[in-house]
Design a protein around this motif. Structure first.
Motif, PDB file in Angstrom:
ATOM      1  N   GLY A 186       0.370  -0.815   0.124  1.00  0.00           N
ATOM      2  CA  GLY A 186       0.564  -0.198  -0.170  1.00  0.00           C
ATOM      3  C   GLY A 186       0.411   0.928  -0.219  1.00  0.00           C
ATOM      4  N   MET A 187       0.511   2.327   0.309  1.00  0.00           N
ATOM      5  CA  MET A 187       0.708   3.576   1.221  1.00  0.00           C
ATOM      6  C   MET A 187       1.535   3.982   2.215  1.00  0.00           C
ATOM      7  SD  MET A 187      -2.695   5.479  -0.224  1.00  0.00           S
ATOM      8  CE  MET A 187      -1.934   7.675  -0.819  1.00  0.00           C
ATOM      9  N   ASP A 188       1.203   2.921   3.147  1.00  0.00           N
ATOM     10  CA  ASP A 188       1.527   3.681   4.437  1.00  0.00           C
ATOM     11  C   ASP A 188       2.216   3.224   4.868  1.00  0.00           C
ATOM     12  OD1 ASP A 188      -1.696   3.970   4.501  1.00  0.00           O
ATOM     13  OD2 ASP A 188      -2.142   2.506   5.286  1.00  0.00           O
ATOM     14  N   THR A 189       3.007   2.741   4.139  1.00  0.00           N
ATOM     15  CA  THR A 189       4.644   2.348   4.461  1.00  0.00           C
ATOM     16  C   THR A 189       5.768   2.854   4.103  1.00  0.00           C
ATOM     17  OG1 THR A 189       4.199   0.714   2.793  1.00  0.00           O
ATOM     18  CG2 THR A 189       4.445  -0.001   6.088  1.00  0.00           C
ATOM     19  N   PRO A 190       6.205   4.671   3.885  1.00  0.00           N
ATOM     20  CA  PRO A 190       7.114   4.803   3.495  1.00  0.00           C
ATOM     21  C   PRO A 190       8.577   5.147   3.754  1.00  0.00           C
ATOM     22  CG  PRO A 190       6.168   6.369   4.681  1.00  0.00           C
ATOM     23  CD  PRO A 190       5.062   5.411   4.628  1.00  0.00           C
ATOM     24  N   GLN A 191       8.627   4.038   4.334  1.00  0.00           N
ATOM     25  CA  GLN A 191       9.914   3.190   5.136  1.00  0.00           C
ATOM     26  C   GLN A 191      10.602   2.117   4.175  1.00  0.00           C
ATOM     27  OE1 GLN A 191       7.284   3.039   6.500  1.00  0.00           O
ATOM     28  NE2 GLN A 191       7.225   1.897   8.387  1.00  0.00           N
ATOM     29  N   ALA A 228       1.554  -6.026  10.281  1.00  0.00           N
ATOM     30  CA  ALA A 228       2.046  -4.739  10.822  1.00  0.00           C
ATOM     31  C   ALA A 228       1.651  -4.796  12.057  1.00  0.00           C
ATOM     32  CB  ALA A 228       1.366  -3.557  10.174  1.00  0.00           C
ATOM     33  N   ALA A 229       2.984  -3.426  13.226  1.00  0.00           N
ATOM     34  CA  ALA A 229       2.763  -3.396  14.331  1.00  0.00           C
ATOM     35  C   ALA A 229       1.378  -2.712  14.991  1.00  0.00           C
ATOM     36  CB  ALA A 229       3.190  -2.447  13.954  1.00  0.00           C
ATOM     37  N   ASP A 230       0.733  -2.637  14.201  1.00  0.00           N
ATOM     38  CA  ASP A 230      -1.046  -2.701  14.749  1.00  0.00           C
ATOM     39  C   ASP A 230      -1.600  -4.173  14.600  1.00  0.00           C
ATOM     40  OD1 ASP A 230      -1.711  -2.341  11.791  1.00  0.00           O
ATOM     41  OD2 ASP A 230      -2.723  -0.335  12.030  1.00  0.00           O
ATOM     42  N   GLY A 231      -1.356  -4.769  13.782  1.00  0.00           N
ATOM     43  CA  GLY A 231      -2.425  -6.029  13.609  1.00  0.00           C
ATOM     44  C   GLY A 231      -2.878  -6.609  12.616  1.00  0.00           C
ATOM     45  N   GLY A 232      -2.908  -5.574  11.254  1.00  0.00           N
ATOM     46  CA  GLY A 232      -3.024  -5.457   9.574  1.00  0.00           C
ATOM     47  C   GLY A 232      -1.635  -5.561   9.332  1.00  0.00           C
ATOM     48  N   TRP A 233      -2.055  -6.406   8.238  1.00  0.00           N
ATOM     49  CA  TRP A 233      -0.395  -6.304   7.584  1.00  0.00           C
ATOM     50  C   TRP A 233      -0.044  -4.977   6.634  1.00  0.00           C
ATOM     51  CZ3 TRP A 233      -1.981  -6.929   2.070  1.00  0.00           C
ATOM     52  CH2 TRP A 233      -3.616  -7.096   2.078  1.00  0.00           C
ATOM     53  N   TRP A 234       1.110  -5.247   6.315  1.00  0.00           N
ATOM     54  CA  TRP A 234       1.351  -4.551   4.722  1.00  0.00           C
ATOM     55  C   TRP A 234       1.466  -4.796   3.421  1.00  0.00           C
ATOM     56  CZ3 TRP A 234       6.670  -4.683   2.479  1.00  0.00           C
ATOM     57  CH2 TRP A 234       7.066  -5.750   3.482  1.00  0.00           C
ATOM     58  N   ALA A 235       2.206  -6.584   3.612  1.00  0.00           N
ATOM     59  CA  ALA A 235       2.323  -6.821   2.093  1.00  0.00           C
ATOM     60  C   ALA A 235       1.638  -8.254   2.001  1.00  0.00           C
ATOM     61  CB  ALA A 235       4.457  -7.077   2.306  1.00  0.00           C
ATOM     62  N   LEU A 236       1.024  -8.322   0.971  1.00  0.00           N
ATOM     63  CA  LEU A 236       0.772  -9.579   0.522  1.00  0.00           C
ATOM     64  C   LEU A 236       1.325  -9.842  -0.336  1.00  0.00           C
ATOM     65  CD1 LEU A 236      -1.537 -11.641   0.845  1.00  0.00           C
ATOM     66  CD2 LEU A 236      -2.682 -11.097  -0.625  1.00  0.00           C
ATOM     67  N   VAL A 238       1.384   3.540   8.951  1.00  0.00           N
ATOM     68  CA  VAL A 238       1.274   4.985   9.517  1.00  0.00           C
ATOM     69  C   VAL A 238       0.081   4.977   8.726  1.00  0.00           C
ATOM     70  CG1 VAL A 238       1.322   6.971   8.699  1.00  0.00           C
ATOM     71  CG2 VAL A 238       2.852   5.598   8.113  1.00  0.00           C
ATOM     72  N   ASP A 239      -1.387   5.080  10.540  1.00  0.00           N
ATOM     73  CA  ASP A 239      -2.691   5.290  10.450  1.00  0.00           C
ATOM     74  C   ASP A 239      -2.882   6.587  11.202  1.00  0.00           C
ATOM     75  OD1 ASP A 239      -3.287   2.938   9.139  1.00  0.00           O
ATOM     76  OD2 ASP A 239      -2.847   1.709  10.914  1.00  0.00           O
ATOM     77  N   ASP A 240      -1.792   6.301  12.229  1.00  0.00           N
ATOM     78  CA  ASP A 240      -2.049   7.436  13.259  1.00  0.00           C
ATOM     79  C   ASP A 240      -0.843   9.006  13.637  1.00  0.00           C
ATOM     80  OD1 ASP A 240      -0.592   6.380  15.203  1.00  0.00           O
ATOM     81  OD2 ASP A 240      -2.185   5.929  16.574  1.00  0.00           O
ATOM     82  N   TRP A 241      -1.480   9.638  13.869  1.00  0.00           N
ATOM     83  CA  TRP A 241      -0.048  10.533  14.169  1.00  0.00           C
ATOM     84  C   TRP A 241       1.104  10.480  14.809  1.00  0.00           C
ATOM     85  CZ3 TRP A 241       1.529  14.717  11.524  1.00  0.00           C
ATOM     86  CH2 TRP A 241       2.492  15.843  12.060  1.00  0.00           C
ATOM     87  N   SER A 242       0.483   9.718  16.073  1.00  0.00           N
ATOM     88  CA  SER A 242       2.213   8.049  16.262  1.00  0.00           C
ATOM     89  C   SER A 242       3.041   8.232  15.443  1.00  0.00           C
ATOM     90  CB  SER A 242       1.943   7.788  17.654  1.00  0.00           C
ATOM     91  OG  SER A 242       0.606   6.967  16.869  1.00  0.00           O
ATOM     92  N   ASP A 243       2.462   7.016  14.542  1.00  0.00           N
ATOM     93  CA  ASP A 243       2.173   6.450  13.130  1.00  0.00           C
ATOM     94  C   ASP A 243       3.656   7.122  12.702  1.00  0.00           C
ATOM     95  OD1 ASP A 243       1.388   4.222  14.410  1.00  0.00           O
ATOM     96  OD2 ASP A 243      -0.402   4.520  13.620  1.00  0.00           O
ATOM     97  N   ALA A 244       2.775   8.253  12.277  1.00  0.00           N
ATOM     98  CA  ALA A 244       3.611   9.068  11.219  1.00  0.00           C
ATOM     99  C   ALA A 244       4.891   9.909  11.638  1.00  0.00           C
ATOM    100  CB  ALA A 244       2.747  10.554  11.139  1.00  0.00           C
TER     101      ALA A 244
END
Length: 224
Positions: free
Chosen positions: A110-115, A138-146, A191-197
């Motif tokens: 997706g576009m939520d892992t610019p690192q 992902a650290a929040d329990g989701g996933w960043w790649a499939l 990146v979901d919320d400001w602390s993630d950003a």
């Protein structure tokens, strides 16, 4: 050759990264999203031996940084997202890639892992070569790649609740239920919320994403 599929939203103010508001305004959040997308597109473009594809919700022309984003995806196949919910849009995106590139494996991000870096993406592609699927939680329990050797197996996502603390676990189970041998990728913070950003920006201080997060922080000081 593996298809590297980026699933993204056009960075339209009020439609993207709304969980950054506050402290960001709608326009600032859209600029952060555009920066994250451009950093991601750069990493994909620099990954060797892949075919880049963008599955897009909305139109780049309607969002911020439209000209630069249009240039960034010049020459890429751009597929419109379709489906009633996010899981359906993912299933359709994989199916559309399977139609356009028969027999190719797909690694979707997706576009939520610019690192992300080209090296990390290339490593994920290599892992997929030895498995039926790869899943980067992902650290929040989701996933960043499939990643899927057969992208039509993305039908496993139907019925998986998205954007929950258990999405990663449920996705892993759904893949296993289809008999797929799944290999894990490294856990990343998306990146979901400001602390993630703030955390992700600190990890990649030289990128566009970090510069836009810094701009929001400076504006917060001025407003205060």
């Amino acid at each position: 050759m593996t298809v590297l599929l980026v699933v993204a939203k056009a960075p339209v103010p009020g439609a993207v990264k709304t969980r950054l508001c506050p402290p960001a305004t709608g326009v600032q959040a859209a600029r952060v999203a555009a920066a994250a997308l451009r950093d991601t597109l750069d990493a994909v473009r620099e990954t060797p031996g892949v075919t880049p594809v963008l599955a897009l919700a909305g139109h780049l022309a309607d969002g911020v940084d439209a000209a630069a984003l249009t240039v960034a995806v010049a020459g890429w196949p751009v597929l419109p997202q379709r489906g009633v919910d996010f899981a359906a849009r993912l299933v359709h995106a994989h199916a559309d890639v399977a139609d356009a590139f028969p027999g190719r494996p797909v690694l979707q991000i997706g576009m939520d892992t610019p690192q992300l870096t080209p090296a990390r993406l290339a490593a994920a592609v290599r892992r997929l070569a030895d498995a039926d699927a790869v899943l980067g939680r992902a650290a929040d329990g989701g996933w960043w790649a499939l990643g899927l050797r057969d992208p039509r197996q993305a039908v496993a996502l139907r019925g998986v609740p998205m954007s929950t603390p258990d999405t990663g676990r449920w996705t892993w189970s759904a893949l296993a239920e289809r008999g797929l041998r799944t290999v894990p990728l490294p856990v990343l913070r998306d990146v979901d919320d400001w602390s993630d950003a703030r955390a992700v920006a600190a990890a990649v201080p030289g990128g566009r994403f970090a510069r836009q997060v810094a701009a929001v922080r400076r504006a917060m000081v001025v407003r205060a």
